[in-house]
Design a protein around this motif. Sequence first.
Motif, PDB file in Angstrom:
ATOM      1  N   GLU A  52      31.170  33.622  39.005  1.00  0.00           N
ATOM      2  CA  GLU A  52      32.601  33.898  38.976  1.00  0.00           C
ATOM      3  C   GLU A  52      33.006  34.549  37.660  1.00  0.00           C
ATOM      4  N   SER A  53      34.070  35.317  37.729  1.00  0.00           N
ATOM      5  CA  SER A  53      34.643  35.922  36.526  1.00  0.00           C
ATOM      6  C   SER A  53      36.112  36.210  36.789  1.00  0.00           C
ATOM      7  N   GLY A  54      36.828  36.503  35.713  1.00  0.00           N
ATOM      8  CA  GLY A  54      38.219  36.913  35.843  1.00  0.00           C
ATOM      9  C   GLY A  54      39.233  35.858  35.463  1.00  0.00           C
ATOM     10  N   LEU A 111      46.609  37.414  38.889  1.00  0.00           N
ATOM     11  CA  LEU A 111      45.242  37.387  38.372  1.00  0.00           C
ATOM     12  C   LEU A 111      44.297  37.568  39.543  1.00  0.00           C
ATOM     13  N   THR A 112      43.215  38.285  39.312  1.00  0.00           N
ATOM     14  CA  THR A 112      42.201  38.458  40.341  1.00  0.00           C
ATOM     15  C   THR A 112      40.872  37.900  39.853  1.00  0.00           C
ATOM     16  N   LEU A 113      40.331  36.981  40.613  1.00  0.00           N
ATOM     17  CA  LEU A 113      39.018  36.419  40.322  1.00  0.00           C
ATOM     18  C   LEU A 113      37.964  37.149  41.146  1.00  0.00           C
ATOM     19  N   SER A 114      36.777  37.244  40.590  1.00  0.00           N
ATOM     20  CA  SER A 114      35.661  37.865  41.297  1.00  0.00           C
ATOM     21  C   SER A 114      34.503  36.890  41.387  1.00  0.00           C
ATOM     22  N   CYS A 115      33.742  37.018  42.444  1.00  0.00           N
ATOM     23  CA  CYS A 115      32.542  36.208  42.635  1.00  0.00           C
ATOM     24  C   CYS A 115      31.434  37.139  43.103  1.00  0.00           C
ATOM     25  N   THR A 173      30.446  40.992  46.722  1.00  0.00           N
ATOM     26  CA  THR A 173      31.452  40.371  45.870  1.00  0.00           C
ATOM     27  C   THR A 173      32.637  39.908  46.711  1.00  0.00           C
ATOM     28  N   TYR A 193      36.638  38.401  46.236  1.00  0.00           N
ATOM     29  CA  TYR A 193      37.740  38.376  45.287  1.00  0.00           C
ATOM     30  C   TYR A 193      38.796  37.360  45.728  1.00  0.00           C
ATOM     31  N   GLN A 200      42.766  37.239  44.946  1.00  0.00           N
ATOM     32  CA  GLN A 200      43.965  37.781  44.316  1.00  0.00           C
ATOM     33  C   GLN A 200      45.021  36.692  44.316  1.00  0.00           C
ATOM     34  N   THR A 259      35.317  29.236  37.025  1.00  0.00           N
ATOM     35  CA  THR A 259      36.028  29.995  36.003  1.00  0.00           C
ATOM     36  C   THR A 259      37.398  29.348  35.803  1.00  0.00           C
TER      37      THR A 259
END
Length: 123
Positions: free
Chosen positions: A6-8, A18-22, A74, A76, A78, A117
Motif C-alpha cells: 500500500e501507498s498514498g 486522498l487516493t490510496l494505492s495497492c 493495482t 485504488y 479514492q 498505510t
Amino acid sequence: QVQLLESGGGLVQAGDSLTLSCAASGRTGSRYAMAWFRQAPGKAREFVAAVSRSGITESVKGRFTIARDVAKNTVYLQMNNLNAEDTAVYYCAAREGGGYLQVFRLLDEYGYWGQGTQVTVSS
C-alpha cells in the motif's frame, strides 16, 4: 502467492481527498478479488470497499470509491471529503479464487494482506 504494498497515506485536513494505492506483485488479473479494510486505534478492523474478480465494486461509504487497474496489478481507494473519523491504518487485501461475480466483505475471506498505510485526518 501475492504480495501487496500500500501507498498514498498521510496527514490531511478535514474535507480533503486522498487516493490510496495497492500494488500486487505478480500477475493477479481476474484470479484475485481485492478489498480495502481499515483499523482505527482501539477498534476492530473493518471493511471499507471491495472489487470482485469480475470488477464489481462495493463500498460502505459513498465518499469512498474502489477501482482496479488490471494491467498495472493495482487497486485504488479514492476517498473524498475526509473527516477525523476516517483516521485509521488502511489495509489492502486479496483472495485467490472464489465466485467470479462475488464481492467478499469479511476479514477471514482474504488470505493476503499488505502492511497498511496510515491515514490521519486533522479537524
